[in-house]
Design a protein around this motif. Structure first.
Motif, PDB file in Angstrom:
ATOM      1  N   UNK A   1      -2.179   0.974  -4.723  1.00 21.47           N
ATOM      2  CA  UNK A   1      -0.710   0.157  -4.157  1.00 21.47           C
ATOM      3  C   UNK A   1      -0.980  -0.649  -3.102  1.00 21.47           C
ATOM      4  N   UNK A   2      -0.101  -1.700  -3.024  1.00 23.96           N
ATOM      5  CA  UNK A   2      -0.305  -2.527  -1.880  1.00 23.96           C
ATOM      6  C   UNK A   2       1.127  -2.811  -1.444  1.00 23.96           C
TER       7      UNK A   2
ATOM      8  N   UNK B   1       0.125  -2.547   3.906  1.00 24.00           N
ATOM      9  CA  UNK B   1      -0.488  -1.319   3.686  1.00 24.00           C
ATOM     10  C   UNK B   1      -0.905  -1.362   2.284  1.00 24.00           C
ATOM     11  N   UNK B   2      -2.259  -0.730   2.365  1.00 25.58           N
ATOM     12  CA  UNK B   2      -3.314  -0.808   1.082  1.00 25.58           C
ATOM     13  C   UNK B   2      -3.488   0.818   0.869  1.00 25.58           C
ATOM     14  N   UNK B   3      -3.495   1.229  -0.380  1.00 29.56           N
ATOM     15  CA  UNK B   3      -3.970   2.487  -0.785  1.00 29.56           C
ATOM     16  C   UNK B   3      -5.052   2.312  -1.935  1.00 29.56           C
ATOM     17  N   UNK B   4      -6.249   2.877  -1.632  1.00 30.84           N
ATOM     18  CA  UNK B   4      -7.267   2.758  -2.572  1.00 30.84           C
ATOM     19  C   UNK B   4      -8.191   3.776  -2.505  1.00 30.84           C
TER      20      UNK B   4
ATOM     21  N   UNK C   1      -7.876   6.150   0.646  1.00 31.10           N
ATOM     22  CA  UNK C   1      -8.252   5.345   1.651  1.00 31.10           C
ATOM     23  C   UNK C   1      -6.989   4.573   2.009  1.00 31.10           C
ATOM     24  N   UNK C   2      -6.414   4.611   3.115  1.00 31.04           N
ATOM     25  CA  UNK C   2      -5.212   4.003   3.383  1.00 31.04           C
ATOM     26  C   UNK C   2      -5.594   2.693   4.535  1.00 31.04           C
TER      27      UNK C   2
ATOM     28  N   UNK D   1      -8.117   4.524   7.196  1.00 28.93           N
ATOM     29  CA  UNK D   1      -8.032   6.226   7.183  1.00 28.93           C
ATOM     30  C   UNK D   1      -7.995   6.719   6.110  1.00 28.93           C
ATOM     31  N   UNK D   2      -8.779   8.035   5.680  1.00 31.63           N
ATOM     32  CA  UNK D   2      -8.675   8.814   4.495  1.00 31.63           C
ATOM     33  C   UNK D   2      -8.154   9.939   4.552  1.00 31.63           C
ATOM     34  N   UNK D   3      -7.836  10.671   3.309  1.00 31.43           N
ATOM     35  CA  UNK D   3      -7.523  11.981   2.836  1.00 31.43           C
ATOM     36  C   UNK D   3      -8.814  12.726   2.799  1.00 31.43           C
TER      37      UNK D   3
END
Length: 162
Positions: free
Chosen positions: A14-15, A26-29, A36-37, A47-49
């Motif tokens: 998502x972007x 904001x990018x999620x990959x 990672x965000x 940052x990551x989960x």
């Protein structure tokens, strides 16, 4: 659902950014098999989960954000700890565009299904209901978001088939 042959650094989910933005996004990959965000206000903050995103398995991801931060990420209904402490902050994005399946031109390798956008934050119980309450027309399907009394009506819902 990530492709069996997907690389560990798997491209965008998502972007969210203003059209043509090179900052304030904001990018999620998938990076090193984890979500990672990247948030940026002229610089970057990665940052990551900690949860590993497996290949060839459906995964439910929920992102909660307000006008200035990603506040929660749920994976399969479990609230994740965001690395580097605190929120993933960004400046307010006016008139954002949302892109699904890409992040800064890096495309996701796999399948994406049932994307919904709400204008209110869902709580843990609502996220659970979305994942684990099947539709009346079959089993193992995401909840019918238009008629589920436990969820607000989404402002956008892309079923992408069931």
């Amino acid at each position: 659902k990530r492709d069996t042959n997907a690389p560990a650094n798997d491209g965008g989910i998502l972007s969210i950014a203003p059209t043509g933005a090179t900052s304030n996004f904001i990018d999620l990959a998938i990076w090193q098999d984890q979500i990672q965000g990247v948030t940026a206000n002229g610089g970057g903050s990665n940052k990551r989960v900690a949860t590993t995103i497996s290949k060839n398995v459906w995964v439910h991801i929920t992102v909660i954000k307000n006008s200035s931060a990603i506040t929660n990420i749920y994976i399969n209904g479990v609230n994740q700890t965001l690395t580097s402490g605190g929120n993933w902050s960004y400046s307010a994005i006016n008139t954002p565009r949302h892109q699904i399946g890409t992040s800064a031109g890096y495309y996701y390798t796999g399948l994406i299904d049932e994307v919904a956008i709400f204008d209110t934050a869902l709580n843990a119980g609502q996220i659970y209901n979305d994942i684990y309450q099947p539709t009346s027309t079959g089993t193992n399907q995401t909840a019918d978001l238009d008629t589920n009394p436990n969820l607000p009506t989404p402002i956008a819902w892309y079923r992408m088939g069931d």
